[in-house]
Scaffold this active site. Structure first.
Site, PDB file in Angstrom:
ATOM      1  N   HIS A   1       0.832  -1.200   0.000  1.00  0.00           N
ATOM      2  CA  HIS A   1       0.000   0.000   0.000  1.00  0.00           C
ATOM      3  C   HIS A   1       0.870   1.255   0.000  1.00  0.00           C
ATOM      4  O   HIS A   1       2.083   1.192   0.230  1.00  0.00           O
ATOM      5  CB  HIS A   1      -0.915   0.016   1.231  1.00  0.00           C
TER       6      HIS A   1
ATOM      7  N   ASP B   1       0.532   4.965   2.002  1.00  0.00           N
ATOM      8  CA  ASP B   1      -0.254   5.312   3.194  1.00  0.00           C
ATOM      9  C   ASP B   1      -1.407   6.282   2.931  1.00  0.00           C
ATOM     10  O   ASP B   1      -1.253   7.283   2.242  1.00  0.00           O
ATOM     11  CB  ASP B   1       0.667   5.872   4.284  1.00  0.00           C
TER      12      ASP B   1
ATOM     13  N   HIS C   1       4.740   0.103   0.122  1.00  0.00           N
ATOM     14  CA  HIS C   1       5.467  -0.649   1.139  1.00  0.00           C
ATOM     15  C   HIS C   1       4.553  -1.686   1.763  1.00  0.00           C
ATOM     16  O   HIS C   1       3.330  -1.632   1.606  1.00  0.00           O
ATOM     17  CB  HIS C   1       6.043   0.288   2.200  1.00  0.00           C
TER      18      HIS C   1
ATOM     19  N   ARG D   1       5.789   6.151  14.952  1.00  0.00           N
ATOM     20  CA  ARG D   1       5.495   6.570  13.585  1.00  0.00           C
ATOM     21  C   ARG D   1       5.062   8.030  13.546  1.00  0.00           C
ATOM     22  O   ARG D   1       4.249   8.471  14.376  1.00  0.00           O
ATOM     23  CB  ARG D   1       4.364   5.701  13.031  1.00  0.00           C
TER      24      ARG D   1
HETATM   25 FE   FE2 Z   1       1.908   1.886   5.768  1.00  0.00          FE
END
Ligand code: FE2
Length: 306
Positions: free
Chosen positions: A103, A105, A259, A277
């Site tokens: 995907h 993001d 990724h 993240r």
């Molecule tokens: Fe991701």
């Protein structure tokens, strides 16, 4: 700073720079240029406080405050979101299987992520890797005929579709209240090919996780084409798979790559896989897709034989 390419296709390791110190304009320009060129940058052995991490990521643009999932935020730092198989309030974190299909993001929104940044805090004894694939290469290696066709088409990205998938290795999260997800995240159509606003290069923008169909094609037509594109986009020669060490800081350009977070580790090790993240918000892109209005008209069954 030293730049070392980590694969033929994508990714560079950057050493001899300390991101906890203020960066000179020249250093910042070098990092930015390396990021545009290599798409994925890896800075090993960085010792960063949350404030330093936020300050560095924030230079690229406004950061998401992850208000969609406040429980997974680092206490006191809404810009930092914890992804992993650690315990949260006595239960395994619901983020533990995040990103298990290819995907880019937040492509299921009209403001997909520009940069995703992971700061590795803890790892299982082996595994916990992330693979990346270069979407310029995926586009460039197609035939001119296929490029011409894809240039005019849009893929439909849906969070609900992503949430309903399962593979032989795992099942994606299923939503407790799909109706509310459908309302908050209606299907979004994005061009299958996006022109990168900074490099001017064309990149394939279609991924296995959220893309349910191709606008304007019948399900049968779209399914065949999507199967080819998903496989093509993950061609090993376009990829790099990163094995983390603690204190690695890794970030990537979601406009130019896909990724996948691989399920390649035991979930019950003493040390969980935990990443801090940060999410740099991207530009507005795509359009809401009304599936009913866009229904493809096909002849009624048997009509073509009359
Ligand atoms: Fe991701």
């Amino acid at each position: 700073m030293k730049v070392r390419q980590v694969s033929h296709a994508i990714g560079a390791e950057i050493t001899e720079i300390d991101l906890s110190c203020p960066l000179s304009d020249a250093q910042w320009k070098d990092i930015y240029a390396a990021w545009l060129k290599h798409i994925v940058l890896i800075f090993p052995g960085q010792m960063l406080t949350p404030e330093q991490l936020i300050a560095f990521a924030g230079r690229f643009g406004p950061l998401d405050d992850h208000r969609e999932d406040p429980v997974s935020r680092l206490d006191g730092y809404p810009e930092i979101f914890l992804i992993g198989n650690h315990m949260v309030n006595g239960k395994l974190s619901k983020t533990r299987d995040t990103g298990r299909l290819w995907h880019s993001d937040h492509s299921y929104t009209t403001r997909p992520t520009l940069i995703s940044m992971l700061y590795c805090r803890s790892l299982p004894p082996t595994g916990g890797t992330t693979a990346f694939s270069n979407m310029y290469m995926a586009y460039d290696t197609l035939s001119d005929t296929m490029k011409g066709m894809l240039d005019k088409l849009e893929g439909v990205h849906e969070l609900l579709h992503l949430g309903s998938r399962s593979t032989t290795l795992y099942r994606t999260r299923s939503f407790k209240d799909p109706a509310s997800i459908a309302e908050r995240y209606p299907p979004v159509a994005h061009p299958l090919v996006r022109v990168h606003p900074e490099t001017g290069k064309k990149a394939l923008y279609v991924s296995e996780g959220p893309v349910s169909r191709i606008a304007g094609l019948t399900d049968d037509e779209g399914r065949g084409l999507l199967q080819f594109l998903f496989k093509h986009a993950a061609t090993l020669e376009f990829t790099y798979r990163h094995t983390y060490s603690e204190d690695d800081l890794v970030f990537w350009d979601n406009r130019a790559c896909q990724h996948i977070a691989l399920a390649d580790y035991v979930q019950n090790s003493k040390t969980p896989r935990v990443m801090q993240r940060l999410t740099v918000l991207g530009e507005e892109s795509g359009r809401f897709f009304d599936a009913d209005a866009a229904r493809v008209s096909v002849p009624a069954a048997g009509a073509q034989f009359r």
